[in-house]
Each structure stands twice: as structure tokens, then as C-alpha cells.
Motif scaffolding. Structure first.
Motif, mmCIF file in Angstrom:
data_model
loop_
_atom_site.group_PDB
_atom_site.id
_atom_site.type_symbol
_atom_site.label_atom_id
_atom_site.label_comp_id
_atom_site.label_asym_id
_atom_site.label_seq_id
_atom_site.Cartn_x
_atom_site.Cartn_y
_atom_site.Cartn_z
ATOM 1 N N ARG B 36 -24.257 -5.702 95.997
ATOM 2 C CA ARG B 36 -25.770 -5.392 96.175
ATOM 3 C C ARG B 36 -25.320 -4.267 97.507
ATOM 4 O O ARG B 36 -26.082 -3.411 97.627
ATOM 5 N N ARG B 175 -29.328 -3.948 100.145
ATOM 6 C CA ARG B 175 -29.880 -3.147 99.072
ATOM 7 C C ARG B 175 -29.755 -1.527 99.391
ATOM 8 O O ARG B 175 -29.396 -1.017 98.466
ATOM 9 N N TRP B 241 -27.494 -8.532 89.045
ATOM 10 C CA TRP B 241 -27.374 -8.475 90.290
ATOM 11 C C TRP B 241 -28.396 -9.380 90.958
ATOM 12 O O TRP B 241 -28.897 -9.013 92.079
#
Lengths: 330, 310
Positions: B36, B175, B241
């Protein structure tokens, strides 16, 4: 821009160092000193660790018991066949007197390599096929014999009437052992159930352990298994108080309280003849089998576990098979 | 097939599937965190092997499973630091570096095992923890609440990681760095610090996964993981993910493996069918992976090194 290049270069250096380290570490080469002094050198290429208490250890122990050998070199952990092929070719090129390819999966490679080195003797096992080459000897184990003995003993010891077997892939001496075990158990005691689970892997320890869990969950109180992945299964047997029968090497160390007996391969029984023959110019071309009768297979009991009446059953089975009175059926 | 559809058989399959899924889940959760943030680590399996050996050797020497688990995590953190230097600071290509880490772990763990231990010796792990009251529920307790404490920890980490990624500022930064590191950098997020942190977390969990494997099996052997780290990476893609997705993938893989094992134990498959069914977990996972990868995009900056000057 220059800085980036330098960093890239530095990165490559670090990566090279890592790869260099692993090159030195992957597989382990070891030289085993022996008592001989006449310059006879043996090389062993084996798929798992040389002290795996199973397949690879059996050949290392066997070669270690030979006389008239000055040096033994071992490349173990070559579970990748291409790596093994490179090691076999390298040993042959270095002039070893006998190169042992210990793994049925190495046959194809050996068939290509051996003709390139007509003055080097090769041994290949477990198999009975020499490919018709004069410098290749094949060796195998009649492991069904010991399997039959173990099965007969196991059948007399089980309380639940259910026995679990963990196999790798149904080939070679593994299949012989399992077939012999099943026959020994079912022919000795009627109504015995032997559940066989081939996990289709020689190396998946976790799956072998879970297969053992499955056997126990289905009522098995006696377990056995063959190949190097059974080291996890013995732990499951110990955890649940199930007894274990070993093969290939003496597996008492894996479970001093649960291992009843082990079928031990004594490869030296056939290898000593090979060594003597090579010294006299005979490079091979024949197939050899270790059996209970010729002493190549031995049943070693764990004195720490009381096998009771089963021990007598086992000893009688050994005599009957050796004398040809009992067919192991494999 | 009737033998398979018994309560006892199904109870075993579920319990077995959960046990088999645990190492995949731990390694997969770690890799999810790393990916990520844009860092792919193909060396998970090597880190697992090192963590497994570290834990095994420690338990063998100290007889303390807790110490073993901590050493497994510590080994993972050290490997994470090395991987961070290689891929973040030196910006080496992640795929090749990961393969190097895998081969390094494979070789060094075996070398250390041969030098420090030699012949495999059994160790005692944690044993099963029967959760009070829950473990006594007929059948359900046997399936879900009679496992090692490490299994519970692994599954408890799923909501923890999900919360970390989705509901914390640092998770938001992770992220952002994984999608557009330049934009994150322009907003004052330290890409280097974020990626180092995620790599450490990822490798620490990979080390823990290896330690769990060794402690639960009670043994170490060359290449103990048998490629589980690579499957864990595939499960990250399978799970899109997301921690919950990774857990679903790990459980699918574990349950199918357990089902096949039970079929074989009961003699329901044999011969050539045995080989085919052995491939079932991998085949099913790949099929699901293909289906999912068509609908979900990976982090946009995955595998891309960040260079502030570009």
C-alpha cells in the motif's frame, strides 16, 4: 544526475554483496573425513539436508561406513534438479572416483552427463535403471520389506484399529514402503484400517504435519511416514500421544517417547561392492538392491519405547521375509 | 464421498484450514502494508525462513516460545532495514532486490541451521489455547477456539491492520505514498519515513509468520516455508490490498488444502487424481486472482522508487 548514477552503482554493489553471500550459503558443501588412505574419492549430491534423519542422511551415513575411501564430498539441499546436475557434472570433471546422484529425480540429468565422462563411475538411486550405460550403477531399497515389518507391528499395537500413513509422492522406495506397510498391517490383523495420504510433496513439512493431524482426527493412534517432510508429522504424533514408525534413517531423535522402531537403510552393503569393483576397473552398469536378507535393511528398535509383543512380531516378520516365507506384496 | 460430509470431518477441515491459513495471513498482512506504500517485497519467503530459524534456534536454546517469537520478529525487522536501505535509500529495483532477499534468506537460514543445530531436534511451541467458555461450545469450539494463541493473534491483526490503514493519519499517508509519492511529498509527507516504516512492519510480520510456522510445527528444516511467502504475495493481490480480502484468500487457500488432505486421508481420491487435487489450492487462488485483478487496480506507485529530484 551523477548522484543518481552513483546511488544506482551503490545499490548494485549492495545487491551483489547480498547475492554473493547467498551464493556462498545456498546448499551446503561439506567434506567428510574417512579412514581410507588410497586416494579414492566419493562425491554425493543429495536433495535435502545431509542430516535430515531421512533420505539424504541415509546415503551420507552409508558412505561414511565404507572402507578404502580417502575423502567424501557432499553437496546437499539440491532440491532444484538443475543445481544437482551442475554439481554432478562438476564432481565428474574434478575426477572423483564415484559420483553418487542420490535422488530418483536426478536420473534424466545423469543420463546426459554420464556418457561425457566415461572414466568416471556414477551411482544413481533410488532406481533400478542404469540406462544401459557401463559407468552407471543403480541402487534401490526393497523398502516394502521393512514396511511390511512395521505394518505388522503397528497393527498389533493400535487400540483404535486405525493407522495413518503419510507419503510424499507415490514413486520409488516411498511407494514401496507404504505398500509394504499397508500389506503388513492388513494381513497381520483383520479389520485394520490403514489410511494413506500422499501429500504430493517431498518437502512440505507443514502439509505433512497437517496430514498427521487429519489422521489423528480420523482416529489413528499409530502413524508412519516416509521422506524428509515427515519431521513435522512426528511432532503431531507426540502431541497426541500417537506412536510413530520411521524409515530411511533411525528417527528416534525426532520423538524419543513415540518412535517405536525405524527401518534403516544401510547403503554401504551395496556401495562397498561398487567401490571395490571400481578399484579393479569395473565402473558399474548393474542394479543393486538392499534387502533385509543381505543386511542392507535393518530394523532398529527404540529401547525407550516398550513395544511389548509387537517387537516379537516384528522380529519374526524379519526372519520370515529374509527366509522367503513371507511375500510383502509390493 | 459420504464419509467427508460428516460433522467430525467438517470440523477437522475448518480447524485445519484455519491453522494452515495462519502463516499466509501474517505474511500477507505485512505485505499488504508494504504494497500500500508502493513497496513490493518478493523476498517475503526468505524473511520467513530467517524468522523461522531465529525462532526455532531460540526456542531450542532457551525453551521459551515467547523469546522465539520475539527473535523471529526481530530478525524480520533487521531484514526489513536491509531491504529498506536497498530499495528506498538506494532505490534499487524492487523485484530483483526481493529475489535477492529471498535467496539470501533461503541460503543463510540453511547454513545457520547446519552450523548451529545440524540434525533436526523437536521443540515445544505454545500448544493449543482453549478459550474459556467458547472452546466448550460443541463443534464450534473445536473448529474456532481450540488453537494456538498465535492463530488468534494473526486473525486479530486483520481489523488492527485495516484500522491502521483506513482510519489513522499514518495509514492515510501510507496510501498517499503508495498512490502518488510526489504529491504526498509536496504535502509534507516524508515518503522515505513512511516507506521505511511500512517495510519494517511488513518484514516484522513476515518474520513473525516464519516464527509461527517453526513454533507450531516444532521443527526447522531447510526451506521450511516451501514457498509460502510467494503464495502470501499472491494473496495480497487476491485480497485487493485489503486486510479482510487477504484473510479471505488465506482462508480459501487453507480450507481447500485441508479439504484435499481430508479427501486423501479418507481415500476418496487416489492415483493421478491425487496429484491433480494437490494443485487445487493454487489453481483456485490463481483463478480468483485473475478475476479480481481485472476489477481492482493496484497501488499506482507500486514498485516505483521515489526520487525527490524527478
Amino acid at each position: 544526475m551523477q548522484v543518481r548514477k552513483n546511488r544506482k552503482f551503490l545499490g548494485l554493489v549492495v545487491l551483489s554483496a547480498v547475492l554473493g553471500l547467498l551464493a556462498g550459503a545456498c546448499g551446503s558443501d561439506g567434506e567428510v573425513a574417512t579412514g581410507g588412505d588410497d586416494g579414492f574419492r566419493i562425491a554425493i549430491v543429495a536433495p535435502s539436508a545431509s542430516n535430515d534423519l531421512a533420505f539424504s542422511q541415509s546415503i551420507v551415513d552409508g558412505v561414511g561406513a565404507l572402507t578404502g575411501v580417502s575423502a567424501v564430498d557432499v553437496t546437499d539441499g539440491t532440491f532444484i534438479v538443475d543445481d544437482a546436475a551442475a554439481a554432478i557434472r562438476a564432481y565428474a570433471g574434478e575426477g572423483y572416483d564415484l559420483v553418487i546422484a542420490h535422488g530418483s529425480q536426478y536420473g534424466g540429468s545423469l543420463q546426459e552427463i554420464a556418457p561425457d565422462f566415461p572414466d568416471v563411475a556414477f551411482a544413481w538411486g533410488t532406481s533400478a535403471d542404469t540406462f544401459g550405460l557401463p559407468n552407471v550403477s543403480a541402487y534401490t531399497a526393497a523398502s516394502d520389506q521393512g514396511g511390511y515389518v512395521m505394518g505388522a507391528m503397528a497393527a498389533s499395537m493400535t487400540s483404535t484399529g486405525i493407522i495413518g500413513v503419510i507419503g510424499p509422492i507415490a514413486v520409488g522406495d516411498a511407494k514401496l514402503y507404504v505398500d509394504g506397510f499397508v500389506n503388513g498391517a492388513t494381513e497381520s490383523v483383520t479389520g485394520i484400517t490403514v489410511n494413506v495420504n500422499y501429500i504430493e510433496s517431498f518437502s512440505d513439512v507443514a502439509l505433512a504435519a497437517e496430514a498427521a493431524q487429519g489422521h489423528v482426527a480420523n482416529g489413528a493412534d499409530i502413524l508412519t511416514g516416509t521422506a524428509q517432510m515427515v519431521v513435522g508429522a512426528t511432532g503431531v504424533a507426540a502431541e497426541h500421544g500417537a506412536k510413530w514408525f520411521g524409515t530411511q534413517s533411525n528417527q528416534t531423535a525426532l520423538g524419543p517417547d513415540i518412535v517405536v522402531a525405524s527401518q534403516v537403510y544401510k547403503w554401504e552393503v551395496v556401495l562397498q561392492g561398487l567401490v571395490n569393483g571400481i578399484k579393479q576397473g569395473d565402473l558399474g552398469g548393474e542394479s543393486h538392491t538392499i534387502t533385509l536378507e543381505n543386511g542392507g535393511l535393518a530394523i532398529e528398535f527404540n529401547e525407550g519405547v516398550d513395544a511389548g509383543h509387537a517387537r516379537k512380531i516384528g522380529e519374526k516378520a524379519v526372519k520370515d521375509i529374509s527366509a522367503g516365507f513371507t511375500e510383502t506384496g509390493a | 464421498m459420504n464419509e467427508f460430509f460428516t460433522v467430525a470431518s467438517l470440523v477437522f477441515v475448518v480447524g485445519s484450514g484455519i491453522r494452515l491459513a495462519t502463516p499466509f495471513l501474517l505474511a500477507g498482512l505485512g505485505e499488504t502494508i508494504g504494497q500500500r506504500s508502493g513497496v513490493l517485497n518478493l523476498g517475503v519467503d526468505g524473511v520467513m525462513l530467517l524468522g523461522a530459524f531465529g525462532a526455532y534456534w531460540t526456542i531450542l536454546e532457551t525453551r521459551s516460545p515467547i523469546a522465539g517469537i520475539l527473535v523471529g520478529i526481530a530478525v524480520g525487522l533487521v531484514m526489513g532495514l536491509i531491504y529498506g536501505v536497498i530499495t528506498v535509500s538506494l532505490r534499487a529495483e524492487q523485484g530483483i532486490s526481493g529475489i535477492g532477499i529471498f535467496l539470501f534468506g533461503l541460503g543463510i537460514s540453511d547454513l545457520l541451521f547446519q552450523k548451529k543445530v545440524g540434525t533436526p531436534m523437536p521443540i515445544r511451541g505454545f500448544g493449543d489455547l482453549h478459550l474459556p467458555l467458547l472452546a466448550d461450545i460443541p463443534k464450534v469450539g473445536e473448529m474456532f477456539f481450540q488453537h494456538s494463541v498465535l492463530v488468534y493473534i494473526a486473525f486479530l491483526l486483520v481489523p488492527v491492520v485495516a484500522f491502521f490503514l483506513n482510519h489513522t493519519t499514518f495509514g492515510l499517508n501510507v496510501r498517499a505514498v503508495g498512490e502518488n509519492p510526489a504529491a504526498a511529498d509536496s504535502l509534507g509527507v516524508s515518503v522515505l519515513r513512511v516507506r521505511y516504516t511500512t517495510i519494517l512492519l511488513a518484514n516484522g510480520l513476515a518474520g513473525l509468520a516464519g516464527a509461527v510456522l517453526a513454533a507450531e510445527l516444532g521443527i526447522f528444516q531447510q526451506n521450511l516455508t516451501n514457498g509460502q511467502g510467494f503464495i502470501a504475495i499472491a494473496l495480497v493481490y487476491f485480497g485487493a490490498w485489503r486486510p479482510i480480502g487477504v484473510m479471505g484468500g488465506a482462508l480459501l487457500f487453507g480450507m481447500v488444502s485441508a479439504t484435499v488432505l481430508q479427501w486423501k486421508t479418507l481415500g476418496l481420491v487416489s492415483g493421478a487424481a491425487s496429484s491433480l487435487t494437490a494443485m487445487a489450492p493454487a489453481v483456485l487462488t490463481i483463478l480468483a486472482l485473475v478475476a479480481i485483478s481485472r476489477t481492482v487496480g493496484q497501488p499506482a506507485a507500486l514498485t516505483r522508487p521515489f526520487d525527490r529530484g524527478q
